[in-house]
Design a protein around this motif. Structure first.
Motif, PDB file in Angstrom:
ATOM      1  N   GLY A 209       0.831  -1.374  -0.017  1.00  0.00           N
ATOM      2  CA  GLY A 209      -0.011  -0.052   0.053  1.00  0.00           C
ATOM      3  C   GLY A 209       0.898   1.237   0.048  1.00  0.00           C
ATOM      4  N   VAL A 210       0.225   2.359  -0.227  1.00  0.00           N
ATOM      5  CA  VAL A 210       0.813   3.623  -0.284  1.00  0.00           C
ATOM      6  C   VAL A 210       0.105   4.462   0.976  1.00  0.00           C
ATOM      7  CG1 VAL A 210       1.041   6.083  -1.322  1.00  0.00           C
ATOM      8  CG2 VAL A 210       1.435   3.494  -2.775  1.00  0.00           C
ATOM      9  N   VAL A 211       0.975   5.205   1.883  1.00  0.00           N
ATOM     10  CA  VAL A 211       0.264   5.760   3.019  1.00  0.00           C
ATOM     11  C   VAL A 211       0.598   7.467   2.479  1.00  0.00           C
ATOM     12  CG1 VAL A 211       0.600   6.465   5.335  1.00  0.00           C
ATOM     13  CG2 VAL A 211       1.205   4.218   4.888  1.00  0.00           C
ATOM     14  N   ALA A 212      -0.819   8.017   2.574  1.00  0.00           N
ATOM     15  CA  ALA A 212      -0.806   9.668   2.461  1.00  0.00           C
ATOM     16  C   ALA A 212      -1.226  10.105   3.756  1.00  0.00           C
ATOM     17  CB  ALA A 212      -1.798   9.655   1.493  1.00  0.00           C
ATOM     18  N   ILE A 213      -0.398  11.259   3.904  1.00  0.00           N
ATOM     19  CA  ILE A 213      -0.510  11.728   5.152  1.00  0.00           C
ATOM     20  C   ILE A 213      -1.521  13.200   4.855  1.00  0.00           C
ATOM     21  CG2 ILE A 213       0.623  13.038   7.304  1.00  0.00           C
ATOM     22  CD1 ILE A 213       1.611  10.100   6.566  1.00  0.00           C
ATOM     23  N   LEU A 214      -2.600  13.307   5.597  1.00  0.00           N
ATOM     24  CA  LEU A 214      -3.233  14.182   5.693  1.00  0.00           C
ATOM     25  C   LEU A 214      -3.058  15.084   6.683  1.00  0.00           C
ATOM     26  CD1 LEU A 214      -5.656  15.178   3.495  1.00  0.00           C
ATOM     27  CD2 LEU A 214      -7.298  14.533   5.521  1.00  0.00           C
ATOM     28  N   GLY A 215      -1.863  16.108   6.670  1.00  0.00           N
ATOM     29  CA  GLY A 215      -1.664  16.999   7.855  1.00  0.00           C
ATOM     30  C   GLY A 215      -0.081  16.538   8.147  1.00  0.00           C
ATOM     31  N   SER A 216       0.860  16.920   7.448  1.00  0.00           N
ATOM     32  CA  SER A 216       2.329  16.589   8.069  1.00  0.00           C
ATOM     33  C   SER A 216       2.701  17.176   9.345  1.00  0.00           C
ATOM     34  CB  SER A 216       3.300  16.778   6.792  1.00  0.00           C
ATOM     35  OG  SER A 216       4.805  16.975   7.333  1.00  0.00           O
ATOM     36  N   THR A 217       3.248  16.528  10.003  1.00  0.00           N
ATOM     37  CA  THR A 217       3.726  17.071  11.200  1.00  0.00           C
ATOM     38  C   THR A 217       4.791  17.959  11.319  1.00  0.00           C
ATOM     39  OG1 THR A 217       5.134  15.217  11.830  1.00  0.00           O
ATOM     40  CG2 THR A 217       2.782  15.279  12.951  1.00  0.00           C
ATOM     41  N   PHE A 218       5.560  17.959  10.100  1.00  0.00           N
ATOM     42  CA  PHE A 218       6.728  18.998   9.868  1.00  0.00           C
ATOM     43  C   PHE A 218       6.147  20.345   9.714  1.00  0.00           C
ATOM     44  CE2 PHE A 218       9.110  14.872   9.635  1.00  0.00           C
ATOM     45  CZ  PHE A 218      10.305  15.071  10.210  1.00  0.00           C
ATOM     46  N   ASP A 219       5.339  20.356   8.772  1.00  0.00           N
ATOM     47  CA  ASP A 219       4.821  21.876   8.432  1.00  0.00           C
ATOM     48  C   ASP A 219       3.349  22.174   8.377  1.00  0.00           C
ATOM     49  OD1 ASP A 219       4.251  20.230   6.411  1.00  0.00           O
ATOM     50  OD2 ASP A 219       5.569  21.438   4.912  1.00  0.00           O
ATOM     51  N   GLY A 220       2.620  21.025   8.506  1.00  0.00           N
ATOM     52  CA  GLY A 220       1.234  21.175   8.451  1.00  0.00           C
ATOM     53  C   GLY A 220       0.587  21.121   7.224  1.00  0.00           C
ATOM     54  N   SER A 221       0.982  20.416   6.179  1.00  0.00           N
ATOM     55  CA  SER A 221       0.763  20.678   4.767  1.00  0.00           C
ATOM     56  C   SER A 221      -0.074  19.187   4.763  1.00  0.00           C
ATOM     57  CB  SER A 221       1.845  20.729   4.028  1.00  0.00           C
ATOM     58  OG  SER A 221       2.840  19.817   3.843  1.00  0.00           O
ATOM     59  N   TYR A 222      -1.241  19.324   3.689  1.00  0.00           N
ATOM     60  CA  TYR A 222      -1.678  18.006   3.109  1.00  0.00           C
ATOM     61  C   TYR A 222      -0.861  17.395   2.091  1.00  0.00           C
ATOM     62  CZ  TYR A 222      -5.978  20.099   5.319  1.00  0.00           C
ATOM     63  OH  TYR A 222      -7.102  20.217   6.266  1.00  0.00           O
ATOM     64  N   GLU A 223      -1.024  16.187   2.057  1.00  0.00           N
ATOM     65  CA  GLU A 223      -0.496  15.379   1.075  1.00  0.00           C
ATOM     66  C   GLU A 223      -1.463  15.259  -0.042  1.00  0.00           C
ATOM     67  OE1 GLU A 223       3.407  13.073   2.801  1.00  0.00           O
ATOM     68  OE2 GLU A 223       1.686  11.947   2.531  1.00  0.00           O
ATOM     69  N   PRO A 224      -1.253  15.289  -1.431  1.00  0.00           N
ATOM     70  CA  PRO A 224      -2.258  15.223  -2.333  1.00  0.00           C
ATOM     71  C   PRO A 224      -3.152  13.866  -2.426  1.00  0.00           C
ATOM     72  CG  PRO A 224      -0.148  15.168  -3.350  1.00  0.00           C
ATOM     73  CD  PRO A 224       0.267  15.222  -1.900  1.00  0.00           C
ATOM     74  N   VAL A 225      -3.785  13.323  -1.758  1.00  0.00           N
ATOM     75  CA  VAL A 225      -4.157  12.188  -1.603  1.00  0.00           C
ATOM     76  C   VAL A 225      -4.753  11.860  -3.044  1.00  0.00           C
ATOM     77  CG1 VAL A 225      -5.978  10.383  -0.432  1.00  0.00           C
ATOM     78  CG2 VAL A 225      -4.672  12.151   0.734  1.00  0.00           C
ATOM     79  N   ALA A 226      -5.854  12.646  -3.536  1.00  0.00           N
ATOM     80  CA  ALA A 226      -6.359  12.539  -4.786  1.00  0.00           C
ATOM     81  C   ALA A 226      -5.442  12.111  -6.080  1.00  0.00           C
ATOM     82  CB  ALA A 226      -7.467  13.490  -5.094  1.00  0.00           C
ATOM     83  N   ASP A 227      -4.507  12.932  -6.088  1.00  0.00           N
ATOM     84  CA  ASP A 227      -3.495  12.802  -7.083  1.00  0.00           C
ATOM     85  C   ASP A 227      -2.751  11.398  -7.107  1.00  0.00           C
ATOM     86  OD1 ASP A 227      -4.180  15.197  -7.932  1.00  0.00           O
ATOM     87  OD2 ASP A 227      -2.340  16.195  -7.000  1.00  0.00           O
ATOM     88  N   ILE A 228      -2.266  11.046  -5.772  1.00  0.00           N
ATOM     89  CA  ILE A 228      -1.841   9.711  -5.608  1.00  0.00           C
ATOM     90  C   ILE A 228      -2.703   8.694  -5.846  1.00  0.00           C
ATOM     91  CG2 ILE A 228      -0.975   8.121  -3.746  1.00  0.00           C
ATOM     92  CD1 ILE A 228       0.008  10.792  -2.170  1.00  0.00           C
ATOM     93  N   CYS A 229      -3.989   8.860  -5.628  1.00  0.00           N
ATOM     94  CA  CYS A 229      -5.068   7.658  -6.086  1.00  0.00           C
ATOM     95  C   CYS A 229      -5.048   7.641  -7.501  1.00  0.00           C
ATOM     96  CB  CYS A 229      -6.415   7.866  -5.268  1.00  0.00           C
ATOM     97  SG  CYS A 229      -6.233   7.606  -3.662  1.00  0.00           S
ATOM     98  N   ALA A 230      -4.933   8.773  -8.138  1.00  0.00           N
ATOM     99  CA  ALA A 230      -5.090   8.823  -9.485  1.00  0.00           C
ATOM    100  C   ALA A 230      -4.021   8.249 -10.362  1.00  0.00           C
ATOM    101  CB  ALA A 230      -5.380  10.349 -10.208  1.00  0.00           C
ATOM    102  N   ALA A 231      -2.928   8.490  -9.852  1.00  0.00           N
ATOM    103  CA  ALA A 231      -1.689   7.925 -10.337  1.00  0.00           C
ATOM    104  C   ALA A 231      -1.632   6.558 -10.332  1.00  0.00           C
ATOM    105  CB  ALA A 231      -0.521   8.659  -9.664  1.00  0.00           C
ATOM    106  N   LEU A 232      -2.114   5.950  -9.268  1.00  0.00           N
ATOM    107  CA  LEU A 232      -2.143   4.588  -9.072  1.00  0.00           C
ATOM    108  C   LEU A 232      -3.185   3.802  -9.666  1.00  0.00           C
ATOM    109  CD1 LEU A 232      -1.702   4.347  -4.828  1.00  0.00           C
ATOM    110  CD2 LEU A 232      -0.224   3.597  -6.779  1.00  0.00           C
TER     111      LEU A 232
END
Length: 459
Positions: free
Chosen positions: A201-224
């Motif tokens: 699987g791929v883990v996408a982080i909705l809210g990085s603890t380093f800077d508070g930013s969202y990872e692009p979950v929809a883009d990751i799913c589309a690429a997969l």
């Protein structure tokens, strides 16, 4: 007229009389590392522990932690009432068990599961356990699909340390995407480039603890999805929404990141972060029964009741689950939206004020998670570690840390805005920061380096 001295000398038992001044009852030596031979008066024992804990930092002024540091008095009372209820005893405490199931269904609906009433899920001791359960489900699904090599899991280097523990404990290869330049988290291109037939699987982080930013979950799913159509590899996604899964549904409703994406198999969150409950409680929900392999669920006959269970932990109090349900019915969607919006408003305002001070450069602005990171611009005689140390003398805990590979050259400060960190407190903190900067500006050069950091993202 002078008072006469009492003629009776104190007897040995007099020391136990509670009217004696508290600290005169303290024995000359209190055992700290071995079980004492005799006990103490309960008030004295309490005071000894209480006094030592006064040396801890003030939790409300801790801008490092995501964890809830304030709840309503009614929630406090509920926690006390439920501390003695063991969550595992579902047959003995059926109402507590039902509150847990209701919370799971509410979260499944909030995250747009196809059938919220049927989506499997459970409470956990925190997001760490929730992530490990989700990882185990991904690994078992891969095995059921015929996986025979060394399993791997793909994620950004910014993931929380619980994922490193998962990979280590269950023999899964971590394929970490390093940071590069101004890219501080996982992207779709980088994720797909590391996937193969053994990727569980791929883990996408909705809210990085380093800077508070969202990872692009929809883009990751589309690429997969494209990878699946081109190669046949069908790789699921887990969304680690430890913080963001309780922010995005309320503040970013048009952003598609959840079970609306068919490739998202599971989501976790921390009830004790932006779920607004004291630690520790986490939640994990799967999109449907197919996403959670049946052979991972144990049927346990415990104290007269037959129940399914899928957890790493066994006994734990029901207090956090009860107060999570309290928050859900107390606040509702509108209440959570107002709380989270207030946090974001304070974060974005404070980020703008800090940027206007001059010495700092913002990495993020608090407009995703109510969290932002900033660095000290070049040419100033102090480091982020100097600022963190100086702010601690003012009572404020603001973490300073270096970023992971390949941006270990970047050191930043980070502020987490939680429920209870009001605009008024933010203004007081800003006053402290201005005072600290006036002092630090008189240095000849930075004095503190990374060795001075007392904060780690794995904490």
């Amino acid at each position: 007229m002078a008072l006469a001295h009492p003629s009776r000398r104190p007897e040995p038992g007099d020391a136990e009389v509670s009217v004696n001044p508290l600290y005169t009852r303290e024995p000359p030596r209190i055992s700290k590392n071995e079980l004492p031979a005799t006990g103490l008066d309960p008030e004295l024992a309490y005071q000894i522990v209480h006094d030592e804990l006064m040396l801890d930092g003030n939790a409300r002024l801790n801008l490092a932690t995501f964890v809830t540091t304030w709840m309503e008095p009614q929630a406090d009372r509920l926690m006390v009432e439920c501390f003695d209820k063991n969550m595992i005893d579902k047959d003995e405490y059926p109402r507590t068990a039902d509150l847990e199931a209701r919370c799971v269904r509410m979260l499944a609906g909030l995250w747009n599961a196809p059938s919220p009433m049927d989506a499997p899920g459970c409470s956990t001791t925190g997001s760490s356990e929730a992530c490990m359960l989700a990882g185990l489900a991904l690994k078992r699904r891969w095995k059921h699909r015929g996986g025979t090599g060394t399993p791997n899991i793909v994620m950004g280097v910014n993931v929380q340390v619980c994922w490193e523990k998962f990979a280590n404990y269950w023999d899964v290869e971590m394929r970490l995407v390093p940071m590069e330049g101004d890219r501080y988290h996982l992207t779709a291109e980088e994720a797909v480039a590391r996937c193969d037939e053994n990727t569980i699987g791929v883990v996408a982080i909705l809210g990085s603890t380093f800077d508070g930013s969202y990872e692009p979950v929809a883009d990751i799913c589309a690429a997969l999805d494209n990878l699946h159509s081109e190669s046949g590899l069908d790789i699921p996604v887990h969304v680690d929404g430890a913080s963001g899964a309780m922010i995005a549904p309320f503040l970013d409703p048009d952003m598609v990141w959840d079970f609306r994406l068919p490739r998202v198999a599971s989501i976790n969150t921390s009830g004790h972060k932006y779920g607004l409950v004291y630690p520790g409680v986490g939640w994990v929900v799967w999109r449907d029964a197919d996403a959670l392999p049946e052979d991972l669920v144990f049927k346990v006959n415990y104290l007269g009741g037959d129940m399914p269970t899928f957890a790493l932990n066994f006994s734990r109090p029901g207090s956090q689950v009860a107060t999570q349900y309290y928050n859900f019915i107390r606040l509702g969607f509108d209440g959570y939206q107002r709380v989270q919006q207030a946090c974001r408003d304070v974060a974005t305002w404070l980020a703008g004020e800090i940027a206007a001070l001059g010495p700092f450069t913002l990495l993020t602005r608090g407009d995703e998670l109510p969290v932002f990171a900033f660095t000290v611009a070049e040419g100033h005689p102090f480091s982020v570690f100097d600022v963190s140390t100086a702010m601690r003398t003012e009572g404020w805990l603001i973490p300073a840390y270096t970023f992971p590979a390949n941006r270990t050259d970047l050191a930043a400060l980070r502020i987490v805005v939680r429920n209870g960190f009001s605009r008024d407190l933010a203004e007081i903190m800003l006053t402290s920061l201005r005072r600290v900067l006036e002092i630090l500006a008189k240095q000849d050069a930075p004095k503190q380096g990374p060795a001075a950091a007392s904060f780690a993202h794995g904490a």
